[in-house]
Design a protein around this motif. Structure first.
Motif, PDB file in Angstrom:
ATOM      1  N   GLY A 180      99.867  10.888   3.930  1.00 34.98           N
ATOM      2  CA  GLY A 180     100.165  10.363   2.608  1.00 34.98           C
ATOM      3  C   GLY A 180     101.525   9.703   2.530  1.00 34.98           C
ATOM      4  O   GLY A 180     101.705   8.710   1.800  1.00 34.98           O
ATOM      5  N   PHE A 181     102.483  10.231   3.283  1.00 37.64           N
ATOM      6  CA  PHE A 181     103.808   9.623   3.303  1.00 37.64           C
ATOM      7  C   PHE A 181     103.739   8.202   3.849  1.00 37.64           C
ATOM      8  O   PHE A 181     104.303   7.267   3.261  1.00 37.64           O
ATOM      9  N   PHE A 182     103.059   8.014   4.964  1.00 40.85           N
ATOM     10  CA  PHE A 182     102.972   6.671   5.550  1.00 40.85           C
ATOM     11  C   PHE A 182     102.170   5.730   4.654  1.00 40.85           C
ATOM     12  O   PHE A 182     102.493   4.539   4.547  1.00 40.85           O
ATOM     13  N   GLN A 183     101.152   6.255   4.000  1.00 43.68           N
ATOM     14  CA  GLN A 183     100.393   5.432   3.052  1.00 43.68           C
ATOM     15  C   GLN A 183     101.282   4.974   1.898  1.00 43.68           C
ATOM     16  O   GLN A 183     101.188   3.832   1.436  1.00 43.68           O
ATOM     17  N   ALA A 184     102.174   5.869   1.452  1.00 44.33           N
ATOM     18  CA  ALA A 184     103.073   5.520   0.351  1.00 44.33           C
ATOM     19  C   ALA A 184     104.035   4.415   0.762  1.00 44.33           C
ATOM     20  O   ALA A 184     104.316   3.494  -0.023  1.00 44.33           O
ATOM     21  N   LEU A 185     104.556   4.465   1.977  1.00 47.26           N
ATOM     22  CA  LEU A 185     105.454   3.406   2.438  1.00 47.26           C
ATOM     23  C   LEU A 185     104.717   2.075   2.546  1.00 47.26           C
ATOM     24  O   LEU A 185     105.260   1.026   2.174  1.00 47.26           O
ATOM     25  N   ARG A 186     103.494   2.116   3.056  1.00 44.69           N
ATOM     26  CA  ARG A 186     102.726   0.872   3.195  1.00 44.69           C
ATOM     27  C   ARG A 186     102.434   0.250   1.830  1.00 44.69           C
ATOM     28  O   ARG A 186     102.378  -0.971   1.697  1.00 44.69           O
ATOM     29  N   ALA A 187     102.263   1.102   0.834  1.00 40.57           N
ATOM     30  CA  ALA A 187     101.908   0.604  -0.492  1.00 40.57           C
ATOM     31  C   ALA A 187     103.120   0.167  -1.304  1.00 40.57           C
ATOM     32  O   ALA A 187     102.965  -0.515  -2.323  1.00 40.57           O
TER      33      ALA A 187
END
Length: 397
Positions: A196-203
């Motif tokens: 979820g952390f990496f998804q948040a950065l991508r978004a």
């Protein structure tokens, strides 16, 4: 109290390596109850089949740099070279997936590294150990999945923390068992928190996805801290400019009140902007320190234009400003520090790396920037008479 100092020491240009030395220190009062070594329980809940390699590295009470073996015996590093020479193999085999293993750690201030699948490459210069610096694309550890915890064990007890000051990578949590049998722990991600952390950065718009580092095959390894992102060009240098400009505009006509010590509520400093400088005065109206308008580098690193010397005036004010800029609380509260996490990261211009980490921690605590301990929001365990330290390699899912 935990103090943290980050110093980057460049080696020769030919080696293109960077040494990062981190020193953690606790109170100096003696406590004979703390033995020379204590057990460290390592538990592998990662779910990964890769071999784990563990390293206990640091500075001994007499100032020597070195490493400890599984029994807790300290070994000083031999002399290094220029270019850096390979360090002795200090690795300790870690537990297999689903298993635990107990080693002993001595009185040191340093780091406990762990890597998956491949041993880390440590080198020695004439000035000491060269630690991994994966913001450098030529660092030999660039494509290794690894992480580290920071610890100090001394006569006053243990300080053990999880850290994301330099990068967010392989998940883990830390703990300490007290004399009464209870355990304090911190640093654990919520279910789904790692991905979820990496998804948040991508978004997140504004270039934050540029912090993510992958292997050539696309495997995600880590996210660099915003400081290293700015320094390497992975994150735009202007990423905080809008917020900085608004803060400078506000306090050209209003006063920022800083009360840096929670146990000294009458010690206050008052900041006003004049041109490119914010001047701080004490209660008598005398100027005690001044700060040039900072940039993103200074904010994310809590250094340079926001340098924090180990004194009783500038350093504590700088810590407070650094936390306020990273958490974007300086415009919503003219009385700092604002210690309520309900108020953090609400501005569109903020440290989104730190925001995404804190949002995904079970207890909300992390060391996402150097002075994340302002207001006690850091992921730290401490005990004056530790029976056992614990590091758990947590699941990536």
């Amino acid at each position: 109290m935990l103090t943290k100092k980050h110093r980057l020491l460049a080696t020769s240009a030919a080696t293109a390596l960077v040494a990062t030395i981190i020193t953690l220190g606790g109170p100096s009062s003696a406590d004979a109850a703390v033995p020379a070594t204590i057990p460290l329980a390592l538990t592998n809940n990662s779910g990964r089949g890769d071999a784990v390699h563990v390293y206990v590295l640091g500075t001994s009470p007499d100032g020597r740099q070195g490493w400890a073996d599984a029994s807790g015996t300290f070994h000083a590093w031999p002399a290094g070279g220029n270019p850096p020479s390979p360090a002795p193999d200090a690795s300790i085999p870690g537990p297999a997936a689903g298993q635990s293993k107990t080693i002993r750690i001595p009185k040191l201030s340093g780091r406990i590294y762990f890597s998956y699948g491949q041993k880390l490459d440590f080198r020695l210069t004439t000035g000491g150990l060269v630690q991994p610096a994966v913001q450098n694309p030529s660092d030999p550890n660039r494509n290794i999945l690894f992480n580290w915890s920071e610890y100090t064990l001394n006569d006053s007890g243990i300080w053990l923390n999880s850290t994301q000051v330099d990068m967010f990578s392989a998940p883990y949590s830390v703990g300490v068992q007290r004399a009464d049998g209870t355990t304090a722990s911190t640093g654990k991600l919520k279910a789904g928190g790692y991905n979820g952390f990496f998804q948040a950065l991508r978004a997140q718009s504004g270039g934050w996805s540029g912090l993510i580092q992958t292997r050539p095959d696309g495997t995600v390894l880590r996210a660099l801290s915003p400081l290293y992102g700015v320094e390497t060009g992975a994150l735009p240098r202007a990423v905080m400019d809008d917020y900085i400009n608004r803060v400078w505009q506000r306090y050209a006509s209003a006063t920022l009140t800083v009360t840096p010590f929670s146990n000294q509520p009458n010690t206050k400093y008052f900041g006003r902007v004049s041109g490119n400088v914010m001047n701080f005065t004490n209660g008598s109206g005398a100027t005690v320190t001044s700060f040039t308008k900072p940039d993103a580098d200074s904010i994310f690193g809590c250094h340079r234009l926001l340098d924090a010397p180990n004194d009783q005036v500038r350093g504590p004010i700088s810590r407070t400003l650094c936390a306020g800029f990273n958490r974007s609380t300086l415009l919503t509260n003219p009385n700092q520090p604002d210690t309520s996490n309900a108020n953090f990261y609400k501005d569109g211009v903020t440290n989104h790396y730190a925001r995404a980490i804190h949002e995904r921690m079970v207890d909300g605590k992390a060391y996402a920037f150097a002075f994340d301990d302002v207001g006690a929001h850091e992921s730290l365990v401490h005990d004056g008479n530790p029976q056992q330290a614990r590091i758990t390699l947590d699941s990536f899912n």
